[in-house]
Design a protein around this motif. Sequence first.
Motif: not given
Lengths: 1127, 604
Positions: B380-393, B415-420
Amino acid sequence: MVIERIGPIITLSHKPKNLKTMSFFYQKKYSARCLLVFLLLVGMVYHAAAQSRQISGTVTDSTSREPLPGVTVQVIGTTNGIQTDVNGKYKLTVNPGAKLSFAFIGYNTRKVTVGDDPVINIQLSNKRSDLEEVVVVAYGTQKKPSVVGAIATVSSKVFEDRGPTNNPIANLQGQVPGMVVTRSSAQPGRENWNFQIRGATSVNGQDPLVILDGVALNNNNELNSINPNDIDNISVLKDGSASIYGARAAYGVVLITTKKGKAGKMVIQYDPSVSQKLLGLQPKMTNIDQWANGLLQARTNDNYGVAPTTDLWYQLANFALANKGTVVLASQIPGNTTGGITANSFYNGLPVPAFLDVKELDFIDVSLQQYIWGRATSTQHNFSVSGGTEKNTYRVSLGYLNDGSQLRIGNNGNQRYNLRLNNSYRFSDKVQLETNISLEQNNIQQPTMYTSGSYSALGNGFQIGLPMFTQSGRPYQWGGVTSPAGLLRDGGDNLENNSRALLNSTLTYNFMKHLTFTGTAGYNVWWQDDRVQTKTVRLYSYDDKYLTGTTAPAGGTSGGSQNYFRANINDKYYNLIGRVTYANTFNRVHDVSLMIGSSYERDEYDMFNTRTYNLGSDDVPSLNLGLSSSLAGFVTNDEQRNHYALGSYFARATYAYKGKYLFEGTGRYDGSSKFIADKRWKPFYSLMGGWRLGEESFIKKTNIFSELKLRASYATSGSQGGIGLYDYLQSLNVGNSNTLLGSALATATTTTGNLVSLNRTWETVIKRNIGIDFGLLNGRLNGTFEVFRNQNKNMLVSVTYPAVLGIGAPQSNNGDLKTWGWEGQLTWRDHVGQVTYSISGNITNSQNKLVYFNGVPALGAGYNATVEGYPLGSYFGLKYGGRFQTQAQVDTYNSTYYAPGGVINTIGIPVATPLTNLPGQNSGLRPGDNYFVDANGDGKLTTGTSAKDMGDLVYLGSDIPRYTFGLTLSLQWKGFDFTSIFQGVGKRTIFRANGSANNWRVPFAAVYQAQTTQWVGKTWTPENTNAYYPNLHSNGINGYNYQISSWSVENGAYVRLKNLVIGYTLPKSLLERTKAISRLRFYISGSDLWEYSKIHDGWDPEMTRTTAGNERYPFYRYVTVGANITF
Amino acid sequence: MIMKNIYRRIFSILSIIIVTGLFACNKSLNLKPQDQLSDAAYFKSASDFKTFANQYYGYLRNFNNSFADNPHYDGRADVFGGGGVYGAGINTVPASDSYWNNNYSRIRNCNYLLEKAATFSDQASISQFVAEAKFFRAYCYFELLQLYGGVPLITKTLNLDSPELYGTRASRDQIVDQIVADLEAAIPNLPASILANSADFGRVSKPAAQAFLGRVALYEGTWQKFRNGDATRYNMLLDKSAAASNAVITSNQFALFGTAASNALGGNSTILGDSAQKYLFILENPKSNPASVTKTANHEYLLSYRYDDVSKTIGTNISRQGTQIGPQHKYVNAFLCQDGLPIEKSPLFQGFESYGSEFINRDNRLKYTIQVNNMYYWYGNANYRVTWLNDAADIALSMGKVVKIGGYTNQKWVTERNCPDTKESEDYPVIRYAEVLLNYAEAVYERDGAITDADLNKSLNLVRLRVNKNMPPLTNGFAGANGLDLRTEIRRERFIELYYENFRFDDIKRWHSAATDLVSNTGGTAYGNISAFVSPWPVGIKFKGTQADVGPNPLKPAPTNALDANGQLILDNTARNFSEKNYLYPIPAQQITLNPALAQNPGW
C-alpha cells in the motif's frame, strides 16, 4: 351536433360562459316550450278550483345554491304546471300523491312524489358538463358529443390541494384511464415522473408527445418547470384521435391548456400552502442486537451448526453484543497501540476480531438511514390576477415552490419559480391574437457526493455500528469505509439551474362566416447551468486522528480529487403551424368541417462543459482558481451540438348527420431530418366513426340513457424513437486513443461503432379502438369503456449479425409488438339532502406481447427486457418447491440433482466442502433451505437460455404494472368539502436482483454491511419450520436460496390513499363584510397517507426494481395545510 | 365581387402555406452533424492514415486485460492454483465471447485502413501504416488462432449483405498462412529501429514484427509437431521461426536488461546487479529501484503497452493484487540451484525445513520473483521502500517480516516505490527480448532435435545467466554429464523466465502436454496473508516436519487442511478434467446460431 369552429381562444375553457353558444336548434325548442308553458298556465286556471292542496318551494342550482328562475314545474301526466319566478320560487295546487317534474334547460330533470309536506325545495344539477362540455382536441376543440376518439380529459381540479407537486404528471396518477404514471425516485426535482398511454408501444423510446397550448414540448422534462396551478385542463388522446400528430403519435398525445383570463371583474386569487413531509415506506435497518444475533446464527449455519469461534465475523458479532453502543479504540486494546487491530488480542475477556486497517471497533446503535433521513417542510404559493374586457382578457400568475428534502445532511432541495402571462386581444370581429408567455426557473441542489462510491448515502455498503462523524464532528472513515455524512456535508454542492421561456402566439382570422385561418408560432428555449463542486474531504478516525491518504473520493485524473465542473446547455426549439378551417352546416342536418395545415419544427441543442482540477481554494468555486499544473487532465472539456427538424402537412375532415352519425378522418405527411432523404417522408392517417345511439328515438323513448354513444377508430401513427439524429451518415470519431506513442497520448481516429443505416424508416403503429360512452339515471351515472389493440409491425430492433461483420449492425424495422387491453371509467354523482357527492373510478388494463424480435428468443433467469413471445419486462425464474424439513429430503435432492462439474444442475446447488477447510467452507444444503422444482421434468435442474429452451425456468410475470386503477370520492356539505383519492396497481411482479438492491433483499448477502429487518424472527429454525425465510446464511447458499424463483419474486400489487382533502369554505355572508375577500377556503390534505402492499423487502411498492442510486431516496407522505383566497 | 375577393385571398393564403411549407421543409430537413467528422472528408493525407493506425496500439495486451483472468492467463495453467474452470477443463460453451467479437472488430479496422490505402495516391508515404495495419491484422488472427483454431478469414470490410458473414471457418493452415503473409509483407516496410526519444517510440518496428513472426511460427510449428502434423510444414514453420528470431538477434537493436550489451545500447542497467531481473518489471521513470534507473535503459522490450506516471498510469491495482497471489509449489520447485541442477539432483538444495530454507542457493530469479521471508516489501502507499537498503528507514516504512508463513507470495509487477494504488506505470511487455532468445533456442531444438552449444550460448544461456553469474551454462556436455534432458531444460527456462507473462497456458497447449502438466493441484498455492478479509489460516508450502509445524515459531493456529504424501498442505484438490477438446476454446454458441455454417470445435 356541430363541430366547434377551430379557434382555441374562445373555446379552450371547458365551461361555456353562457348560453349564447347553444345551437339554434336548442333555441327553437326552448321558444316552443315557452309557448307550451303559457298554454298550460291558461289551462291551469280552469282546474284550479277543483284542487284542494297547494304546495310551494324554491328551486336552486345544486352546486352554486343560486335560485333558478324559469324552471318548469309540472304535474306529470297533466297539463298542470308553472314556471319558477325570479327568486326560483313556485306555487302549485295539486292532488295528493301527484308526481311533479322539475325541468330546466341544461339541467337534469327531477321527479318528486308529493307527500304531506307542503314545501318541496328542489336542487337541480347542471347537465351542461356532459352535453356542452368542450374538449380540447388536436389543432382545435370539439364539443364532447361530437368526439369520436378515445380522449380522456382532466380538469384543473386534480391539481388542487395536492401539496408540493414538482411535476404536474404526478397528480395524474390514477386519474386517467389508459394512463400509467410512474416515478423512480422521491428526490425533490429528480423524481423522474414518467407516463405511458396504453402501455408500451415500442421497445424504443416511449415518451408520449406533450403539447402545451398548441406547441409541442421538445422534451417532456420541461414538465418539471410547469406550474400545475396554471393548467386549466388536459386532454389525453389515446387512439386515432392522436394520429394527426403523425410521426410522434405512437405513444399517445397529451394536450395541456393553461388557464386564461375571462372578461369581467378582475379576480385575484392567492393559494398558499405549507406541507410537512414524513418518511414513507423504506426498509428498516436492524439494530446491533438483531444484526449480531443474526450473524452468529448465519455463521453457525454456514459451518454445519458448529459455532466457529475463531471466525472473524463470529468474533465480531460476539464483540458487538458485548460492546453495544460503544466505540472501542485500538489504543484500549492491549497490544494495539499503533493502530490497526491484530488478531489474538483480548478485550474484557473476549477475543478481538482482527482488522489491520482500522483504528477502532464501533458499535453505535443508530443506523445511517435513521440518521440521514428525516422530516422536511415544503411551501408553495400561487398568486394570479385575471380579468379583462370583451376585447382583451389576461391572466398573470406567479408561482413559487420550495420543495424541502428529507436528507438532513447537506444541501438538497428543489425550487421552482413561475411567471406566466396569458393574454388574448381581439382586434376586430375577425382577428384575434392570443399570446402566452411563461418564464420558469427550476433550481435543484444536492450534495455532490450524494451517490459517491460504494458507501454513499444511497448505497448499503455502510457497516452497522459505525459513527456518522468523529467524536468532535469531523468526517469519519473506518478501514476504507467512509461515512456518507461527512461527504454529504463537506463534499461540495451540485447545483442545477434550469431556466425556460415558453412563448407562443396564435393569430386567428375569420375570413368569413365558415372559414378561419389560424397561425401559431411557438418558441421554447431552455438554458441549463450546472455547477458542481467536489471538495476534498479529509477523513479521520473516531478519536480525530487524520487518516493519511484518505482524501475521498478520487475524482480527478491525478493530483487530487477536488474539482469544479460547469456545464451549459442551450436548447432552442421552435414550431410554426398554419392551418385553414372550414366548417358549415347544410340543411340543418349535415355538419361538415375540413381543416388543412402544415407545420415545421426544429430543435437546436448546444452543450459544453468544462472541469478544472486542483482549485486553489475550496471556498470559492471558480474556473479561474485552478492552480497551474502540468498534469494532464487538469482541465477537461466537452461540447455537443446537434439539431433535428420535422416538417409536416396535415388535414382533418369531419361529417355529422343530425348530430347522430359522426365521421372523422385525419391524415398527416411527415418528413424528418433523421432519415436519408428518400426514406424521409411518410403518411399516417386515421378513420373514426361514432353513433350517438342515445339520440335515436327508440332509445330515447326508454328514458334510460341521457347519453349513449358508440365509437370506433382505426389509425396509423409513427415513432422516431431509438433513432440517432444522423444515423444515415458515416462519421468518424476523433479522440484520444489512450495509447502512449512517443511521449504523449496519441490522437486516434476510428469509425463509429455502427454501420450507417440507409434503409430504415419510421416505426408504424396501427391503433384500433372501440369505445362506448354512456349516461344513465338522468346523468347521475356516467361512464366510458374502451377496448383497444395496437400493433407496431415494423418496430426498430437490433439485428444481430455474425460477429465477423466486425461492427455493430444498425437497427432495422424488424420487430413486431402487440399491445392490447381495455380501460373504463365510471362516475356517480348525486346528492342526499344537503350533501352532494360523487364517486369516480377508473381502471386500465394493458398487456403486450413481443411477437417478433428478430427471431432471437434469448432469455436468462431474472429480468428480461425483451423476450420474443413474452411481454416486455418479463421475469423468468425457478419454480419454488418448498423448504427442506429433514436431512433425508436434502440427501435425496442432492443425489438427484448434483453432480460434480454442474452437469445436472446449473442453478448453483451448493455442495458441502470438507470440514477441514473452514475458511472456504460451504455447508451445502440443510433443512431450512429452499428447493426448486424440475419444471420441465428432464431430471435436471437447469436454467435455459431461450424461450425455446427454458430449462426449468418459468415465466413469473412482468415488471410493467397491470390493472392500474384510481378511485375518487368527494363530498360537499354546506361549506365543507372532502375528497379522497385511492390509486393502485392490481398486478405487477418485482424482483430486485442487481447489486445494491440485492443486498438489502438477502440477509447477510454481505456480512459486514448493515442489514434490513424484514427477516428478523422470520427465518427457518428447527423450532420455526413454517417461517417465511429460509435458513440464515452468509455464504453462497444465499445466492442459491434467494435466486429468482416463484418464492423470491415480490407481488407488486398495491392500493394507496393517494390524497385526502378536507376543506371548509367560509360562508359568503361572512365574507361580504370584509368587502375585499369574495371567497375563502381552508383545507388540510394528506398525500400517500396509507397503503396496502405485499412487498416483503420493505421498499415502497411504487419503487423500481433496480433501486439504484437516487431511486433509493425514501418515499414520503405529506400533510398540507393551505388556503384558497379570492379577492 | 366581394365573395370573389375573399376566395382569392383564401386561395393565395392556402397556396402560400402549402408551397412555402414544401420548400422550407425539404430544404430545412437536410441537417448535417455539427460536432463529428465525416468519413467522406478523411484519408486525404498520410497523417490521416497514421492517426487512424494509432488506435491499433490499444489492441496490445496490457495490465488491464492481461493481468488477471483472461484466455492466456497463467492462472489457467499450472502456475497459480487449480486453473479455474478453464484450467480444470470444466468450462462450458458460452453464449457469446468478447474475444471473438473484439478481434473481428479490430480486424475490420485493419481492413478499413487497407481499403482506404488502396486508392491513396502516394503509397510510399503511407507504407509504414499499411504495414502496421497488416501487423495488427496478423496480431488479431494469432489471437483467434490460439483461442479457437481455424476461424473465418475476413480480409475486407463486410456489409450486411456480404456472403462472408455466413461463410465457413478457414483451416488452421489458411489462418497461419495469412498471418505469415501479412507479417512478411509488413516487415520490409517497418522502420529498422525507433529511437527511444522519438515521437514514434512505441510503434511497431521491423525487429518487433520479426520477433512476432518467430513466436507465431514456433507456436504453429510445435502445435503441428506434437499432434503428428505434416513434418514438411512444421519444419518449414520452425525454420521460419528460428530465422525470424535470429534476424532480431543479429540486428543488435535489443539486449537483455542488466547486461553489458544493454549498457552498450544506452543507459546503465548493470548497476542493478542481479536484481535487474526484479526491477526490469517494475521499471518506471520515477525512482522505482535503488539505482534510479529509468525506462530509457530498457532495451529488452521490443513492443510493449506503454504507461507513464503522469499521462497514463495503469489504473489497475496491480501491486496490491500482485501480492495477493502466489504460485504453486510446482513453480517454485522448478528453479534450479546455483550449480545449474534441479533441486532433486542438486546437493546445494536446503529443503523446506525452516522458513526460507528453500530460497538458499537457488537461481537468483527465485528471490526476485517470490517474496522472501523476513525481507521488506511494498504494501500500500503507506508502506513502501524508501532507501532500498533494508536500513532503519526502509524497515520502518515497508511491511517488514510480514511474509511469514503465508506460502509463496508473488512480487513480479509489484512496485516498491511510494505509489498510490493503480498509479503504477511500468510497461507491459508484449514482446520481450528474453522470449525471442528462448523462442530461438526452442525452434532450433525442435527443428533438429538438437541444439549446438553456440546456439545455446547466443540465446538461452544469456537469459539464464543474466543474474546468475556463477551458474554453469547449459551445454550439451553439462546436460549429458548430469542426465538432463535438453527439451525439459529449454521448457524449464521458459517456465521460469516468462512467469506471469501469460505464456504458460499457450505453451502447454502447443506442447500438447496437459496430461502431464495440468494435473490435480496438491498444494503450494499461497494466498496473500495480509488482508484481514482472507482466510485466517495461512496456507503454505511444505508443512509436515517443517518449522511451520514443529517450530520454532510454528504456525498458529495450526492449519487443519489435509496433507499429501509429501507432507504438503492440500489446498485445492479440485480434479482437473482437461481433455483433448480443451486445447481450443469453444466457438461461442450464438455465433453458430447466427451462422450455422460455422462448425463447433471438436468435442464441444
